[in-house]
Design a protein around this motif. Structure first.
Motif, PDB file in Angstrom:
ATOM      1  N   PHE A  70       0.815  -1.216   0.000  1.00 52.91           N
ATOM      2  CA  PHE A  70       0.000   0.000   0.000  1.00 52.91           C
ATOM      3  C   PHE A  70       0.853   1.273   0.000  1.00 52.91           C
ATOM      4  O   PHE A  70       0.415   2.327   0.449  1.00 52.91           O
ATOM      5  CB  PHE A  70      -0.952  -0.011   1.201  1.00 52.91           C
ATOM      6  N   LYS A  71       2.073   1.156  -0.517  1.00 52.31           N
ATOM      7  CA  LYS A  71       2.932   2.323  -0.743  1.00 52.31           C
ATOM      8  C   LYS A  71       3.055   3.214   0.492  1.00 52.31           C
ATOM      9  O   LYS A  71       2.828   4.423   0.445  1.00 52.31           O
ATOM     10  CB  LYS A  71       2.398   3.132  -1.934  1.00 52.31           C
ATOM     11  N   ASP A  72       3.357   2.572   1.610  1.00 55.70           N
ATOM     12  CA  ASP A  72       3.610   3.279   2.876  1.00 55.70           C
ATOM     13  C   ASP A  72       2.417   4.103   3.364  1.00 55.70           C
ATOM     14  O   ASP A  72       2.589   5.141   4.010  1.00 55.70           O
ATOM     15  CB  ASP A  72       4.840   4.190   2.743  1.00 55.70           C
ATOM     16  N   GLN A  73       1.224   3.645   3.091  1.00 49.74           N
ATOM     17  CA  GLN A  73       0.024   4.332   3.580  1.00 49.74           C
ATOM     18  C   GLN A  73      -0.270   3.855   5.013  1.00 49.74           C
ATOM     19  O   GLN A  73      -1.211   3.112   5.263  1.00 49.74           O
ATOM     20  CB  GLN A  73      -1.169   4.060   2.665  1.00 49.74           C
ATOM     21  N   MET A  74       0.553   4.311   5.942  1.00 44.21           N
ATOM     22  CA  MET A  74       0.484   3.800   7.306  1.00 44.21           C
ATOM     23  C   MET A  74      -0.820   4.180   8.000  1.00 44.21           C
ATOM     24  O   MET A  74      -1.348   3.418   8.805  1.00 44.21           O
ATOM     25  CB  MET A  74       1.680   4.309   8.118  1.00 44.21           C
ATOM     26  N   VAL A  75      -1.336   5.373   7.714  1.00 45.79           N
ATOM     27  CA  VAL A  75      -2.601   5.782   8.329  1.00 45.79           C
ATOM     28  C   VAL A  75      -3.708   4.811   7.933  1.00 45.79           C
ATOM     29  O   VAL A  75      -4.490   4.350   8.774  1.00 45.79           O
ATOM     30  CB  VAL A  75      -2.969   7.225   7.920  1.00 45.79           C
ATOM     31  N   LEU A  76      -3.777   4.488   6.663  1.00 46.90           N
ATOM     32  CA  LEU A  76      -4.778   3.534   6.167  1.00 46.90           C
ATOM     33  C   LEU A  76      -4.645   2.187   6.856  1.00 46.90           C
ATOM     34  O   LEU A  76      -5.637   1.615   7.343  1.00 46.90           O
ATOM     35  CB  LEU A  76      -4.622   3.374   4.656  1.00 46.90           C
ATOM     36  N   LEU A  77      -3.437   1.656   6.924  1.00 44.26           N
ATOM     37  CA  LEU A  77      -3.215   0.333   7.507  1.00 44.26           C
ATOM     38  C   LEU A  77      -3.531   0.314   8.996  1.00 44.26           C
ATOM     39  O   LEU A  77      -4.085  -0.657   9.511  1.00 44.26           O
ATOM     40  CB  LEU A  77      -1.768  -0.103   7.263  1.00 44.26           C
ATOM     41  N   ASN A  78      -3.188   1.385   9.707  1.00 50.23           N
ATOM     42  CA  ASN A  78      -3.474   1.448  11.135  1.00 50.23           C
ATOM     43  C   ASN A  78      -4.978   1.512  11.392  1.00 50.23           C
ATOM     44  O   ASN A  78      -5.490   0.896  12.342  1.00 50.23           O
ATOM     45  CB  ASN A  78      -2.788   2.668  11.750  1.00 50.23           C
ATOM     46  N   GLN A  79      -5.685   2.247  10.559  1.00 48.42           N
ATOM     47  CA  GLN A  79      -7.140   2.316  10.704  1.00 48.42           C
ATOM     48  C   GLN A  79      -7.766   0.962  10.394  1.00 48.42           C
ATOM     49  O   GLN A  79      -8.712   0.540  11.070  1.00 48.42           O
ATOM     50  CB  GLN A  79      -7.694   3.402   9.770  1.00 48.42           C
ATOM     51  N   TRP A  80      -7.236   0.276   9.382  1.00 50.40           N
ATOM     52  CA  TRP A  80      -7.723  -1.069   9.047  1.00 50.40           C
ATOM     53  C   TRP A  80      -7.504  -2.027  10.211  1.00 50.40           C
ATOM     54  O   TRP A  80      -8.396  -2.798  10.581  1.00 50.40           O
ATOM     55  CB  TRP A  80      -6.975  -1.570   7.806  1.00 50.40           C
ATOM     56  N   LEU A  81      -6.325  -1.977  10.807  1.00 49.11           N
ATOM     57  CA  LEU A  81      -6.022  -2.855  11.935  1.00 49.11           C
ATOM     58  C   LEU A  81      -6.951  -2.590  13.111  1.00 49.11           C
ATOM     59  O   LEU A  81      -7.457  -3.521  13.740  1.00 49.11           O
ATOM     60  CB  LEU A  81      -4.574  -2.660  12.379  1.00 49.11           C
ATOM     61  N   SER A 123     -15.829  -5.241   9.323  1.00 47.48           N
ATOM     62  CA  SER A 123     -15.979  -4.575   8.037  1.00 47.48           C
ATOM     63  C   SER A 123     -16.610  -3.191   8.201  1.00 47.48           C
ATOM     64  O   SER A 123     -16.156  -2.209   7.592  1.00 47.48           O
ATOM     65  CB  SER A 123     -16.839  -5.433   7.099  1.00 47.48           C
ATOM     66  N   VAL A 124     -17.649  -3.111   9.031  1.00 52.20           N
ATOM     67  CA  VAL A 124     -18.301  -1.815   9.261  1.00 52.20           C
ATOM     68  C   VAL A 124     -17.357  -0.867  10.001  1.00 52.20           C
ATOM     69  O   VAL A 124     -17.258   0.315   9.657  1.00 52.20           O
ATOM     70  CB  VAL A 124     -19.615  -2.002  10.045  1.00 52.20           C
ATOM     71  N   PHE A 125     -16.666  -1.384  11.023  1.00 52.21           N
ATOM     72  CA  PHE A 125     -15.683  -0.558  11.740  1.00 52.21           C
ATOM     73  C   PHE A 125     -14.675   0.031  10.757  1.00 52.21           C
ATOM     74  O   PHE A 125     -14.346   1.221  10.815  1.00 52.21           O
ATOM     75  CB  PHE A 125     -14.936  -1.394  12.775  1.00 52.21           C
ATOM     76  N   ARG A 126     -14.158  -0.804   9.869  1.00 52.76           N
ATOM     77  CA  ARG A 126     -13.139  -0.347   8.927  1.00 52.76           C
ATOM     78  C   ARG A 126     -13.684   0.717   7.981  1.00 52.76           C
ATOM     79  O   ARG A 126     -12.998   1.680   7.658  1.00 52.76           O
ATOM     80  CB  ARG A 126     -12.590  -1.553   8.158  1.00 52.76           C
ATOM     81  N   ASN A 127     -14.915   0.545   7.563  1.00 51.97           N
ATOM     82  CA  ASN A 127     -15.534   1.555   6.716  1.00 51.97           C
ATOM     83  C   ASN A 127     -15.657   2.895   7.437  1.00 51.97           C
ATOM     84  O   ASN A 127     -15.490   3.954   6.830  1.00 51.97           O
ATOM     85  CB  ASN A 127     -16.923   1.087   6.271  1.00 51.97           C
ATOM     86  N   GLN A 128     -15.944   2.824   8.731  1.00 56.93           N
ATOM     87  CA  GLN A 128     -16.127   4.049   9.506  1.00 56.93           C
ATOM     88  C   GLN A 128     -14.802   4.704   9.875  1.00 56.93           C
ATOM     89  O   GLN A 128     -14.728   5.928  10.024  1.00 56.93           O
ATOM     90  CB  GLN A 128     -16.935   3.737  10.775  1.00 56.93           C
ATOM     91  N   LEU A 129     -13.756   3.905  10.009  1.00 58.37           N
ATOM     92  CA  LEU A 129     -12.465   4.427  10.466  1.00 58.37           C
ATOM     93  C   LEU A 129     -11.565   4.891   9.327  1.00 58.37           C
ATOM     94  O   LEU A 129     -10.843   5.874   9.468  1.00 58.37           O
ATOM     95  CB  LEU A 129     -11.733   3.347  11.276  1.00 58.37           C
ATOM     96  N   ILE A 130     -11.588   4.179   8.211  1.00 60.34           N
ATOM     97  CA  ILE A 130     -10.654   4.478   7.117  1.00 60.34           C
ATOM     98  C   ILE A 130     -11.030   5.789   6.431  1.00 60.34           C
ATOM     99  O   ILE A 130     -12.176   5.981   6.008  1.00 60.34           O
ATOM    100  CB  ILE A 130     -10.613   3.322   6.107  1.00 60.34           C
ATOM    101  N   THR A 131     -10.072   6.679   6.356  1.00 59.07           N
ATOM    102  CA  THR A 131     -10.294   7.997   5.754  1.00 59.07           C
ATOM    103  C   THR A 131      -9.676   8.123   4.363  1.00 59.07           C
ATOM    104  O   THR A 131      -9.874   9.128   3.682  1.00 59.07           O
ATOM    105  CB  THR A 131      -9.691   9.095   6.655  1.00 59.07           C
ATOM    106  N   THR A 132      -8.926   7.091   3.934  1.00 55.12           N
ATOM    107  CA  THR A 132      -8.268   7.112   2.630  1.00 55.12           C
ATOM    108  C   THR A 132      -9.195   6.532   1.563  1.00 55.12           C
ATOM    109  O   THR A 132      -9.748   5.445   1.761  1.00 55.12           O
ATOM    110  CB  THR A 132      -6.973   6.277   2.662  1.00 55.12           C
ATOM    111  N   PRO A 133      -9.398   7.227   0.441  1.00 55.96           N
ATOM    112  CA  PRO A 133     -10.219   6.665  -0.649  1.00 55.96           C
ATOM    113  C   PRO A 133      -9.610   5.359  -1.155  1.00 55.96           C
ATOM    114  O   PRO A 133      -8.396   5.259  -1.343  1.00 55.96           O
ATOM    115  CB  PRO A 133     -10.174   7.755  -1.726  1.00 55.96           C
ATOM    116  N   LEU A 134     -10.453   4.355  -1.370  1.00 54.76           N
ATOM    117  CA  LEU A 134      -9.982   3.044  -1.815  1.00 54.76           C
ATOM    118  C   LEU A 134     -10.646   2.659  -3.126  1.00 54.76           C
ATOM    119  O   LEU A 134     -11.802   3.018  -3.383  1.00 54.76           O
ATOM    120  CB  LEU A 134     -10.306   1.971  -0.764  1.00 54.76           C
ATOM    121  N   THR A 135      -9.919   1.914  -3.940  1.00 46.89           N
ATOM    122  CA  THR A 135     -10.507   1.338  -5.144  1.00 46.89           C
ATOM    123  C   THR A 135     -11.326   0.112  -4.738  1.00 46.89           C
ATOM    124  O   THR A 135     -11.213  -0.398  -3.614  1.00 46.89           O
ATOM    125  CB  THR A 135      -9.416   0.918  -6.135  1.00 46.89           C
ATOM    126  N   LEU A 136     -12.128  -0.392  -5.656  1.00 47.01           N
ATOM    127  CA  LEU A 136     -12.956  -1.561  -5.370  1.00 47.01           C
ATOM    128  C   LEU A 136     -12.087  -2.767  -5.025  1.00 47.01           C
ATOM    129  O   LEU A 136     -12.404  -3.525  -4.090  1.00 47.01           O
ATOM    130  CB  LEU A 136     -13.852  -1.881  -6.571  1.00 47.01           C
TER     131      LEU A 136
END
Length: 267
Positions: free
Chosen positions: A45-56, A211-224
């Motif tokens: 994910f090209k060092d997108q640490m914010v995204l990965l931390n929110q996913w975790l 899945s719902v938590f991740r949708n609510q937490l992740i602030t980075t736009p994601l592709t399908l």
């Protein structure tokens, strides 16, 4: 019944080992992520640490509610083995009232401890400069913690209803602590695991909440494709579940399991 709920809560929080074991899984997830998983995921994910931390965090919240609510429900088995249940029945309480007190205390603990884990993760990542709090979604996260508490208590209540010895209790507790992280995709994204395992994970209520938590937490736009890889969307067959459908599924399953629990608690 309120006095019994208070007594169950006191017994839980007075036991340091109980409290630690309750949050062991989410802390283990964080430790393994930092030591082993973070680097490899950041490459994809090209060092997108914010995204990965929110996913975790989304996966960790789902796990925490399940493990903490289970640990306080151990009181039900210890009461049976120690003869306290018989004393409660003599004092005029029904089995349904007693079980109701266990479930209520379990829900309170699950909500409190999950909220604590949320702040532990957020503070940890914020100190590294690798998190972004979406305050607009904070209310939705709290609401989801409540729903996750409901389904977790329902699952654990249905399990514990049919456990009457300590060895079985310890075995189930170990299995929950071990498997819950894998089932919600907390250790690796769902896109990595085989198709059969993906079907199993997507049928687990904890994965639905994650899945719902991740949708609510992740602030980075994601592709399908990224959403499918990280498990922020769920497909049952060719149908992608909406949040409303997930809520209805979780509430329906919770009601069914609570009914089973109360029926199984009859004298």
């Amino acid at each position: 019944m309120s006095a019994l709920v208070k007594r169950n809560l006191l017994r839980y929080f007075q036991s340091k080992s109980n409290v630690f074991l309750s949050i062991f899984s989410p802390l283990l997830i964080l430790g393994l992520y930092e030591i082993f998983l973070k680097h490899n995921l950041s490459i994809n994910f090209k060092d997108q640490m914010v995204l990965l931390n929110q996913w975790l965090l989304g996966g960790a919240l789902s796990v925490t509610t399940l493990t903490t609510s289970f640990n306080i429900l151990k009181t039900k088995v210890t009461d049976e083995l120690g003869g306290q249940k018989a004393n409660l029945l003599v004092n005029g309480l029904s089995m349904r009232q007693i079980m109701g007190s266990y479930l209520t205390a379990s829900g309170i603990v699950g909500f409190i401890m999950t909220t604590i884990i949320y702040f532990i993760y957020v503070i940890f990542f914020e100190l590294q400069g690798e998190f972004f709090i979406n305050f607009e979604q904070l209310g939705n996260v709290v609401s989801m913690i409540l729903l996750n508490t409901l389904i977790s208590v329902a699952i654990n209540g249905a399990i514990v209803t049919f456990i009457h010895d300590e060895s079985a209790l310890q075995g189930v507790g170990t299995a929950l602590n071990t498997m819950s992280g894998f089932l919600v995709g907390a250790y690796v994204p769902i896109g990595i695991v085989p198709t059969g395992a993906q079907h199993l994970m997507q049928g687990w209520p904890g994965f639905l909440t994650a899945s719902v938590f991740r949708n609510q937490l992740i602030t980075t736009p994601l592709t399908l494709s990224e959403k499918k890889y990280l498990g922020t969307i769920i497909n049952w067959g060719n149908h992608q579940l909406t949040h409303v459908e997930i809520y209805l599924i979780l509430i329906s399953v919770s009601v069914i399991l609570i009914i089973i629990t109360m029926l199984g608690s009859r004298e």
